[in-house]
Design an enzyme around this catalytic site. Structure first.
Site, mmCIF file in Angstrom:
data_model
loop_
_atom_site.group_PDB
_atom_site.id
_atom_site.type_symbol
_atom_site.label_atom_id
_atom_site.label_comp_id
_atom_site.label_asym_id
_atom_site.label_seq_id
_atom_site.Cartn_x
_atom_site.Cartn_y
_atom_site.Cartn_z
ATOM 1 C CG ASN A 81 17.622 30.407 17.157
ATOM 2 O OD1 ASN A 81 17.643 29.964 16.090
ATOM 3 N ND2 ASN A 81 16.867 29.877 18.025
ATOM 4 C CD GLU A 106 14.320 26.903 17.830
ATOM 5 O OE1 GLU A 106 15.266 27.511 17.262
ATOM 6 O OE2 GLU A 106 13.321 27.389 18.077
#
Ligand code: GLP
Length: 230
Positions: free
Chosen positions: A127, A134
């Site tokens: 990702n 993140e």
């Protein structure tokens, strides 16, 4: 071999710098890199290792110190048991801190105190995460606590046995901490990393792809088997 070439860059720093400051990463990708680094650590480098300060990017929260699944254990079993780096010069966030916020402050202070790393090893999540930064609306500069995405927890589950779940939280260097080094060595192998690499070096910056901020660093070397991604 890509991992060997990456390891050779680290060896060069060990040979040249009086007090090497190295940054390491964990995951499936750098396993061969560590094998090569150990193999290339010939006896003439013993003193260099003794003078080295080493930092890790991140660590899970909620694993006891003796857990085999900590990144600390990963590093000891692949590198630190083979090279004579003094324990006090190994810096990895604590996986079971009594006060996680304080642990983040302590780690950030250590980074500042020891100084800029000569090199930082990085992998990349599918990702686009780096360390455990993140995708999000905002990114943090310094070491902080993160909630891991389900996607990341699923990807990392391979390193855990079925009956032990991947922790939901971790401590990670922030983007500013990661970038505070002379050179970044990014390893990204296999088709699962292709999209993340393409997004990371697309020419745009996005907090939804934390690795895209690497475009602001002057000295990033990407070791990849992907063709035409960048
Ligand atoms: C993990 C680590 C990262 C690593 C990435 C990719 O979650 N926190 O530092 O680079 O995910 O891991 P792998 O190499 O196993 O694909």
């Amino acid at each position: 071999m890509l991992s060997r070439s990456a390891a050779e860059l680290f060896i060069k720093i060990l040979k040249v710098e009086k007090r090497p400051i190295l940054g390491f990463a964990t995951g499936e990708t750098p396993k061969l890199f560590y094998e090569q680094l150990v193999m290339l650590s010939t006896p003439d480098l013993l003193n260099a290792w003794k003078n080295t300060e080493a930092f890790n990017l991140d660590e899970y929260i909620g694993l006891p110190p003796d857990s085999p699944y900590t990144f600390r254990n990963y590093m000891y079993s692949r590198l630190y048991r083979y090279v004579p780096i003094p324990e006090k010069q190994i810096h990895i966030p604590n996986s079971s801190p009594s006060d996680p916020e304080l642990e983040c402050i302590r780690f950030t202070e250590q980074l500042k105190f020891v100084g800029k790393r000569h090199v930082q090893l990085l992998g990349i999540g599918r990702n686009g995460h780096i360390g455990f930064n993140e995708p999000s609306h905002t990114l943090r500069l310094h070491t902080h606590i993160v909630q891991l995405s389900e996607e990341t927890r699923k990807q990392n589950a391979a390193a855990f046995p079925d009956n032990v779940s991947v922790p939901s939280e971790a401590i990670t260097m922030g983007i500013g901490d990661i970038m505070d080094c002379d050179m970044i060595v990014l390893l990204a192998f296999g088709p699962s990393k292709r999209l993340a690499l393409t997004r990371a070096f697309s020419g745009t910056l996005s907090t939804e792809c934390p690795a895209s901020f690497l475009q602001l660093h002057r000295n990033v070397i990407v070791f990849t088997d992907q063709e035409n991604v960048i």
